[in-house]
Design an enzyme around this catalytic site. Structure first.
Site, short mmCIF file in Angstrom:
data_model
loop_
_atom_site.label_atom_id
_atom_site.label_comp_id
_atom_site.label_asym_id
_atom_site.label_seq_id
_atom_site.Cartn_x
_atom_site.Cartn_y
_atom_site.Cartn_z
N ASP A 78 5.29 -0.31 -2.77
CA ASP A 78 6.70 -0.66 -2.91
C ASP A 78 6.89 -1.95 -3.69
O ASP A 78 5.97 -2.77 -3.82
CB ASP A 78 7.38 -0.77 -1.54
N GLU A 139 5.49 -2.93 2.35
CA GLU A 139 4.99 -4.30 2.51
C GLU A 139 6.10 -5.31 2.30
O GLU A 139 6.22 -6.30 3.03
CB GLU A 139 3.84 -4.54 1.52
#
Length: 368
Positions: A78, A139
């Site tokens: 991400d 994350e």
């Protein structure tokens, strides 16, 4: 040798795939297709279901071709917003975004690096122990992928996380614990024009509390910051409730607790002074990371730096990453600098040489 054109092509492909937190499926599918072509075992866990995402963490197992203990490498799929519609621009061997979005080198450069390193070992028939790759989700939004991971899918004790700024050769040996804080100040509503004296302003309570707080840089290991304040409404009503969000971080657990106690005392004292009340709640978002100087993994990485004539440096960082969560789960973890710069901004960039140098380092770490 490391293939510059190949790693650049892979990186450009990755950053063009939209992958904000919780929506990493397209990147996951792309990576899985690359790994399936090699015949590796690929497993997706249920971390996405636990945090509301559209995919889970991806684990890839590469069978050993030589001696040595299993080792794992991790990077997250991400990116922070704005990260959709990335248009990468290559100029003078540096990759930028077009300026409307982040680039996404954080952390797609890490993904490209580990994959290129593995391809290098395969092409050169270089023996290696069993290798695991972890492509994690979410994350950037709180390490929810690592927090909710199925640890049985990552049995290797040693994990290298490719997710830090700084020159290639930078080794993060210390990172802070973080406490997320929510404070609710409670006053008493009243008509601000007719009977203001019967009211208690939650805004005033909050203002006094904040005025007395030690914030930002507390000491070399500790920071604290206020994120937002919400509450109130019409000017003719004394505000009854205000909510403040904040955080505190420290690589020293005692210092972190001391800062939390200090902030709470400021809030309680202010509420008492005005006759109001407050609720002070916090949650440790992730534990501190401390790498022991005698760590065999640290010695291995520093030796690999020497093997490829690369200077290494041990550093402490003020940011958290999946490394903190993995460390808290009992793994021996190191975070490596991969050369990404100005991350989380639309000015983000990475030098192609940083990626090739880091891939060379990772390949050496992967060797038997």
């Amino acid at each position: 040798m490391i293939n510059k054109d190949r790693i650049l092509s892979l990186f450009l492909d990755l950053v063009k795939i939209d992958s904000p937190s919780l929506k990493e499926k397209n990147v996951a599918d792309y990576l899985c297709s690359l790994m399936q072509d090699k015949g590796y075992e690929i497993i997706k866990d249920n971390a996405g279901k636990a945090c509301g995402g559209n995919t889970g963490n991806i684990f890839v197992q590469i069978p050993a071709t030589g001696d040595g203990d299993p080792i794992a490498f991790s990077a997250h799929m991400d990116c922070v917003n704005p990260c959709c519609g990335v248009v990468p621009v290559v100029k003078d061997d540096v990759v930028y975004s077009s300026g409307d979005t982040v680039l996404g080198g954080d952390d797609k450069a890490g993904l490209a690096i580990m994959i290129e390193a593995l391809k290098h070992l395969e092409e050169e028939s270089i023996p290696h122990p069993e290798i695991y790759l972890m492509f994690s989700i979410c994350e950037e939004s709180g390490m929810h992928g690592a927090k909710n991971m199925d640890a049985t899918l990552l049995p290797a004790k040693n994990v290298i996380v490719l997710d830090s700024g700084g020159a290639v050769g930078t080794i993060v040996i210390k990172a802070p614990a973080k406490a997320g804080i929510k404070i609710v100040f409670k006053g008493k509503s009243a008509h601000a024009g007719i009977t203001p004296e019967s009211g208690i302003s939650a805004i005033q309570i909050a203002a006094e509390a904040v005025t007395h707080m030690n914030l930002l840089r507390i000491d070399k290991e500790t920071t604290a910051n206020l994120g937002s304040i919400e509450g109130g409404g019409s000017t003719n009503i004394v505000t009854e409730q205000v909510t403040l969000s904040a955080e505190a971080r420290s690589t020293n657990e005692e210092s972190l607790q001391s800062q939390l106690d200090h902030m709470k005392k400021c809030c309680v004292d202010a509420a008492d002074n005005f006759g109001g009340a407050c609720d002070f709640d916090y949650e440790i978002s992730y534990p501190a990371l401390h790498v022991d100087e005698s760590s065999m993994l640290l010695a291995k990485v520093e030796q690999s730096c020497k093997n490829i004539s690369l200077s290494s440096s041990r550093v402490s960082t003020g940011g958290g990453s999946d490394s903190n969560i993995l460390y808290g789960k009992g793994y021996d973890v190191l975070t490596l600098g991969i050369g990404m710069s100005k991350v989380h901004t639309v000015e983000e960039f990475i030098k192609i040489k940083s990626m090739t140098d880091c891939a060379e380092l990772v390949a050496d770490i992967m060797k038997s």
